[in-house]
Every structure is written in structure tokens, then in C-alpha cells.
Design an enzyme around this catalytic site. Structure first.
Site, short mmCIF file in Angstrom:
data_model
loop_
_atom_site.label_atom_id
_atom_site.label_comp_id
_atom_site.label_asym_id
_atom_site.label_seq_id
_atom_site.Cartn_x
_atom_site.Cartn_y
_atom_site.Cartn_z
N HIS A 79 0.82 -1.23 0.00
CA HIS A 79 0.00 0.00 0.00
C HIS A 79 0.85 1.27 0.00
O HIS A 79 1.90 1.31 0.63
CB HIS A 79 -0.99 0.00 1.16
CG HIS A 79 -0.38 0.05 2.54
ND1 HIS A 79 -0.20 1.22 3.23
CD2 HIS A 79 0.06 -0.92 3.37
CE1 HIS A 79 0.32 0.96 4.42
NE2 HIS A 79 0.50 -0.33 4.53
N GLU B 13 -5.21 1.16 2.98
CA GLU B 13 -4.83 0.13 3.95
C GLU B 13 -4.87 0.63 5.38
O GLU B 13 -5.30 -0.10 6.28
CB GLU B 13 -3.41 -0.40 3.63
CG GLU B 13 -3.04 -1.68 4.37
CD GLU B 13 -2.47 -1.48 5.76
OE1 GLU B 13 -2.34 -2.48 6.50
OE2 GLU B 13 -2.17 -0.34 6.15
N GLU B 14 -4.41 1.85 5.60
CA GLU B 14 -4.26 2.34 6.98
C GLU B 14 -5.60 2.51 7.70
O GLU B 14 -5.64 2.71 8.91
CB GLU B 14 -3.45 3.64 7.02
CG GLU B 14 -1.96 3.48 6.64
CD GLU B 14 -1.14 2.68 7.65
OE1 GLU B 14 -1.68 2.22 8.67
OE2 GLU B 14 0.07 2.50 7.40
N ASP C 54 4.23 -6.24 3.43
CA ASP C 54 4.08 -5.12 4.35
C ASP C 54 5.13 -5.25 5.46
O ASP C 54 5.67 -6.33 5.68
CB ASP C 54 2.65 -5.09 4.93
CG ASP C 54 2.21 -3.67 5.32
OD1 ASP C 54 3.09 -2.82 5.59
OD2 ASP C 54 1.00 -3.42 5.36
N HIS D 214 5.06 3.24 12.61
CA HIS D 214 4.09 4.32 12.81
C HIS D 214 4.69 5.44 13.67
O HIS D 214 3.95 6.21 14.30
CB HIS D 214 2.76 3.81 13.41
CG HIS D 214 1.88 3.14 12.40
ND1 HIS D 214 0.58 2.79 12.64
CD2 HIS D 214 2.13 2.76 11.11
CE1 HIS D 214 0.06 2.23 11.54
NE2 HIS D 214 1.00 2.19 10.61
ZN LIG Z 1 1.41 -1.15 6.30
#
Ligand SMILES: [Zn+2]
Length: 348
Positions: free
Chosen positions: A73, A224-225, A245, A325
Site C-alpha cells: 500500500h 490500507e491504513e 508489508d 508508525h
Molecule cells: Zn502497512
């Protein structure tokens, strides 16, 4: 059979360019368009878009075997303008799992609905050390106290609106990309690192005149998030889906930045044993350094497809990313391992 060499300079160059394109979920079109342009140089691929805006590349080959798919993504964490405060500053509504302390003092761009870009930064509303002293550190970092200070002359809601800013405008945090000593340090390596892995795997195959053994689809997803990126976009005749990922690196984790990881289980449950077995075997055959791991707070695009009713064998591989993140970091060894794994899978 040995795998084609990876053009590492190309991989890093593509990755750095992609990282520098702002693409919070819902506003990822510029990143999708960039990948589309890059892939359009390979005549082997037929490119199309889903109605949702994701990119699908099909590499068709003559084979009786059923097609396979890989997905990664380009959308990232970010925010939208939630409210314009009476002092002209902005309150934000976060997209994805942004933790406020990770973006405090970060530079941002506001992308207005009319196409303007306005610069600013994220601050706590008790930012001045000469006013709040230690009380500033005690202010909770939450939606109420974090604000955007615009680099524009405004001290009122009216003046901010006159800049062209409206509720719902996209706010993108600076990625702060830096490449040093084999490491790539940046926000949003999740999941742009893996998009770079897929694109550079395709390039290596093309450069050496090789093709996948089975028709392959590459889905570059854009939601995706928020949990539903690849829920659609995988053709019905695809029998295996490899989600590419990031792997979780940190305390208690097996993954590291110098290897690829096969995720066995995450918050969404357990992946497909048969496809896992195949990927382990390919890694063994090609001496690809890999770990197996379990991710505590993690859901993948492949699981989104499963939840939406997708009937495929599903696996998740990816390079180790430190401080996910947050201000993330990858290493070339992990990126190379993942790219090799993708090529090994396509050539199998
Ligand atoms: Zn991801």
C-alpha cells in the site's frame, strides 16, 4: 537457479522519491500516479485502476497454472483539518494510528481543496517554554491540545479561511527521509518500502529478460491504513495472495532490520500454512535471510481481502521496520531480502 541481481541504487532512489510524495489515506492519488508512471515503462505490464483508485498491474504469461497476486500500500498515516480555532490555528482529526507525541513539532503541509499548499507545524497548545515552563510537558498530547501553527499571517478563524483552508483539507506530516550507512530513516516506510520492493523486483526480472512462472497481479492499494485497502481489486481467478508489508521490530519481536519476515499471526489471526510453507522453502533454496514472527497490534491488507470474502491462500512477508508508525527505519539488507523473496516467489 540464482535470482537476478537487484539494482539497489534504483531501489533506494525510487523509495526516496515515493517517500517524499505526501499520500495520507484518502489523499494518496499522487503516490498511486507516481507508481503508475514508473510501472508504465515496463511493456510486460497491463495497468488499470479500481474504482476506488488503487493501481492494478497484470503481468500475463502463458501458463496453465492459476494466477497469483502480491499487494502493498502507498497510503500513509496523516490527518485532516477538523476545526479552525478562534486564534487561526487548526485542530486535526487523525487518519490511521497516528500517536500525537510522534509528530509533535513536525513540519506539515495543508493541501487545500482548491489545490493550494500551506506550510505549518504541529505543536502542543502550551508550547512556549517561557510561558508554561514545565506545565507544558504535562499537557496531555491529545486531539484537544495538539494544534497546527500555520506559516502564514493569521490570528483568527476568518484570516485562516481567507487562506483557502477548509474543514476536511488534507494534512500531511513531513517524512524526513534520510539515507545513511545502509539505513533508510523516514516516516511511512510502512508501506512504501514494500512498494519499492515490488517495483524493483519487477525491474530486475524485466532487466534480465525473465518472466513470472504464473500470471501475476500487483495491487498497489490506497486505503490500507484504515483497514480495507485490498478488500477489493484482486481478480477472482487468483489463488494465492502475498501481502508485502512491514515487519514489526522491537522488544519481544523476532524480526530485525537486516532480514525479511514471514508473519505467522497478527491481530487478524493466522495466515495460510501451505503458502507459508512454500515461502519458507523458497527462502531456504535462495539463502534469503528471514525470520518468522507474531505481530501484536497489526492487521494486513491481505486479511482485509479475506474478510471481504476473498478465497485465496494468504501470506504476509516484509522487511523489518524499526519504530513503526513513528520515525521509522529500514536497512538495505532487509529490503534486498524482501525483494529477493518476491522474485523467488514469482519465478517459482
Ligand atoms: Zn502497512
Amino acid at each position: 537457479m540464482s535470482l537476478p541481481a537487484i539494482d539497489q541504487e534504483y531501489l533506494v532512489d525510487f523509495l526516496v522519491k515515493l517517500l517524499n510524495i505526501a499520500s495520507p489515506t484518502g489523499f494518496a492519488e499522487p503516490a498511486i500516479a507516481f507508481v503508475e508512471k514508473e510501472l508504465s515503462q515496463f511493456s510486460q505490464l497491463k495497468l488499470s485502476r479500481t474504482r476506488k483508485g488503487a493501481l492494478v498491474a497484470r503481468w500475463k504469461v502463458e501458463s496453465d497454472l492459476s494466477p497469483v497476486a502480491l499487494t502493498a500500500h502507498v497510503d500513509t498515516l496523516g490527518a485532516v483539518v477538523k476545526e479552525i480555532k478562534s486564534n487561526g490555528r487548526l485542530k486535526l482529526s487523525r487518519i490511521g494510528g497516528v500517536q500525537w507525541p510522534t509528530v509533535e513539532t513536525e513540519g506539515i503541509w495543508v493541501f487545500t481543496s482548491t489545490g493550494e499548499k500551506i506550510r505549518g507545524s504541529v505543536l502542543i497548545d502550551t508550547a512556549s517554554g517561557h510561558i508554561y515552563s514545565s506545565a507544558g510537558s504535562e499537557t496531555p498530547r491529545n486531539d484537544d491540545h495538539m494544534e497546527v501553527r500555520l506559516d502564514a499571517r493569521t490570528t483568527s478563524e476568518k484570516e485562516t479561511r481567507e487562506l483557502g483552508i477548509n474543514i476536511g483539507d488534507c494534512v500531511a506530516f513531513d517524512p524526513r527521509v534520510e539515507v545513511a550507512n545502509g539505513f533508510v530513516r523516514s516516516r511511512f516506510l510502512d508501506d512504501k518500502a514494500c512498494v519499492a520492493n515490488i517495483v524493483s523486483a519487477i525491474k530486475s526480472l524485466v532487466d534480465t529478460g525473465q518472466s513470472p512462472t504464473r500470471t501475476a497481479y500487483f495491487l498497489i492499494s490506497n486505503y490500507e491504513e484504515v483497514g480495507h485497502g485490498a478488500s477489493t481489486g484482486i481478480p477472482a481467478d487468483v489463488t494465492e495472495l502475498v501481502t508485502v508489508d512491514m515487519a514489526v521490530v522491537g522488544k519481544g519481536q523476532e524480526s530485525d532490520e537486516f532480514s525479511a519476515t514471514l508473519c505467522i499471526k497478527d491481530s487478524g489471526g493466522v495466515y495460510h500454512e501451505g503458502l507459508n510453507k512454500k515461502l519458507r522453502s523458497l527462502a531456504g533454496q535462495h539463502s534469503i535471510p528471514y525470520k518468522t514472527d507474531v505481530y501484536p497490534f497489526y492487521g494486513s491488507d491481505g486479511e482485509a481481502f479475506w474478510r471481504a470474502g476473498g478465497d485465496v491462500a494468504l501470506a504476509l512477508i516484509g522487511p523489518g521496520i524499526d519504530a513503526s508508525h513513528n520515525y521509522e527505519r529500514a536497512h538495505m539488507d532487509g529490503l534486498v531480502a524482501t525483494t529477493n523473496w518476491i522474485m523467488a516467489y514469482l519465478l517459482d
